[in-house]
Design an enzyme around this catalytic site. Structure first.
Site, mmCIF file in Angstrom:
data_model
loop_
_atom_site.group_PDB
_atom_site.id
_atom_site.type_symbol
_atom_site.label_atom_id
_atom_site.label_comp_id
_atom_site.label_asym_id
_atom_site.label_seq_id
_atom_site.Cartn_x
_atom_site.Cartn_y
_atom_site.Cartn_z
ATOM 1 N N ASP A 14 0.819 -1.226 0.001
ATOM 2 C CA ASP A 14 0.015 0.067 -0.016
ATOM 3 C C ASP A 14 0.976 1.229 0.113
ATOM 4 O O ASP A 14 1.926 1.252 0.076
ATOM 5 C CB ASP A 14 -0.845 -0.008 1.271
ATOM 6 C CG ASP A 14 -1.871 1.145 1.184
ATOM 7 O OD1 ASP A 14 -2.295 1.655 -0.064
ATOM 8 O OD2 ASP A 14 -2.399 1.782 2.292
ATOM 9 N N SER A 15 0.414 2.422 -0.384
ATOM 10 C CA SER A 15 1.152 3.470 -0.456
ATOM 11 C C SER A 15 1.691 3.935 0.963
ATOM 12 O O SER A 15 2.260 4.834 1.393
ATOM 13 C CB SER A 15 0.367 4.795 -1.014
ATOM 14 O OG SER A 15 -0.852 5.028 -0.266
ATOM 15 N N CYS A 77 -4.271 -1.312 -1.808
ATOM 16 C CA CYS A 77 -4.582 0.070 -2.217
ATOM 17 C C CYS A 77 -5.552 0.313 -3.127
ATOM 18 O O CYS A 77 -5.198 -0.082 -4.473
ATOM 19 C CB CYS A 77 -3.123 0.577 -2.326
ATOM 20 S SG CYS A 77 -2.984 2.448 -2.893
ATOM 21 N N GLU A 157 -5.099 9.593 9.037
ATOM 22 C CA GLU A 157 -3.580 9.633 9.140
ATOM 23 C C GLU A 157 -3.272 10.475 10.235
ATOM 24 O O GLU A 157 -2.105 10.302 11.098
ATOM 25 C CB GLU A 157 -2.701 9.947 7.916
ATOM 26 C CG GLU A 157 -2.937 8.673 6.975
ATOM 27 C CD GLU A 157 -1.817 8.690 6.092
ATOM 28 O OE1 GLU A 157 -1.177 9.611 5.842
ATOM 29 O OE2 GLU A 157 -1.591 7.597 5.251
ATOM 30 N N CYS A 188 -11.014 2.937 -0.767
ATOM 31 C CA CYS A 188 -9.733 3.219 -0.264
ATOM 32 C C CYS A 188 -9.744 2.512 0.932
ATOM 33 O O CYS A 188 -10.612 2.558 1.809
ATOM 34 C CB CYS A 188 -9.491 4.803 -0.055
ATOM 35 S SG CYS A 188 -7.955 5.221 0.658
ATOM 36 N N HIS A 190 -7.978 3.232 3.506
ATOM 37 C CA HIS A 190 -8.248 4.236 4.882
ATOM 38 C C HIS A 190 -9.820 4.369 5.341
ATOM 39 O O HIS A 190 -9.825 4.491 6.222
ATOM 40 C CB HIS A 190 -7.653 5.601 4.316
ATOM 41 C CG HIS A 190 -6.204 5.673 4.420
ATOM 42 N ND1 HIS A 190 -5.157 5.106 3.397
ATOM 43 C CD2 HIS A 190 -5.429 6.374 5.205
ATOM 44 C CE1 HIS A 190 -3.991 5.413 3.710
ATOM 45 N NE2 HIS A 190 -4.037 6.112 4.962
#
Length: 296
Positions: A14-15, A77, A157, A188, A190
């Protein structure tokens, strides 16, 4: 690239830390699985970069993980899956799966009435790539409403998953979601950390009950104010990935070589910072996070 003596494993890329939500759910099903996870946090976020750059970053990560005895690579991702998965599948012999194809097939199976709207929430590049629209259409879904939600990743984040800022962001992005929406896809990795405020925003907008479909079962996140039996399903990408991993292990008879429970977590910058943010994405204790350099 030097070959490293590492047990055969299933690799995740993932990024940054968001893909740990996928990693965690796979390990819930297979707690003794050998895994390695790479978060490219030095070059995060991917969502505002060009297709060429994202594909190059993902190719470099794939080459690196393949050198570390990966038997399967999961692109955990949404952006990299949308942009680069198909090209990587052509470039590498290593089996590679992104979250798009299986996710869309799973969502289409939930949609008994294919004329109902499926909403896709993702990064700017995921939405601009049109990959979810294409795959959903290929599975018979007639109406797709896609919305880029660029504030969601930085909020998560920063450890902000509830409160006035999150509520305002959700309402801003969802204010015009179609009335006939039946499924909302979190495109996504996240976004699963924002399921409750997203559900509350959906209920404020549409007045319907919101059910979260996860590997742990179906959860009612918000009861609707309208008296009707027409819930909205909120879905994230892990469940079809977990099912694919199970099929991969069984079909290749890998049960005995992947069950040593070796877990490695790698990042491309500042392991201390990576680990401090990672705790928002997984409840599984992390091994010591190691900083690595990916050759370009």
């Amino acid at each position: 690239m030097t070959k490293i003596n590492i047990l055969p494993n299933i690799a995740f890329f993932d990024s940054s830390q968001g893909g740990l939500t996928v990693w965690e759910n796979v390990l819930k099903r297979f707690p003794n699985l050998n895994t390695q996870y790479l978060g490219d946090n030095a070059r995060c976020p991917y969502g505002n970069k060009s297709q060429e750059t994202i594909t190059r970053y993902a190719s470099e990560a794939t080459l690196y993980l393949a050198s570390r005895n990966a038997l399967l690579l999961i692109i955990a991702c949404g952006t990299a899956s949308s942009v680069a998965a198909k090209e990587l599948q052509h470039l590498f012999k290593l089996p590679i799966i992104g979250i798009v194809e299986g996710f869309c097939k799973f969502v289409a199976s939930l949609l008994q009435d294919k004329t109902r709207t499926v909403a896709v929430l993702g990064t700017k590049f995921t939405v601009r790539s049109n990959r979810f629209n294409e795959e959903l259409g290929a599975n018979g879904v007639e109406k797709v409403w896609a919305r880029a939600c660029p504030l969601f990743v930085p909020l998560v984040e920063e450890g902000i998953s509830q409160g006035p800022m999150v509520d305002a962001a959700c309402d801003m992005y969802l204010w015009d979601i179609p009335e006939d929406t039946k499924v909302v896809m979190l495109a996504c990795t996240h976004y699963p950390r924002l399921t409750l405020p997203i559900a509350e925003s959906l209920e404020r907008r549409l007045g319907k009950t919101v059910i979260y479909k996860s590997i742990d079962g179906d959860w009612v996140l918000k009861l609707g104010s309208k008296e009707q039996n027409d819930p909205i399903y909120l879905v994230e990408s892990s469940l079809p990935i977990v099912n694919f991993v199970e099929q991969f292990i069984v079909s290749n008879q890998y049960e005995n070589i992947l069950n040593h429970g070796e877990k490695q977590v790698l990042c491309t910058d500042s392991p201390e910072q990576f680990e401090s943010i990672a705790r928002f994405f997984t409840s599984i204790p992390l091994p010591k996070v190691e900083a690595v350099e990916i050759q370009t």
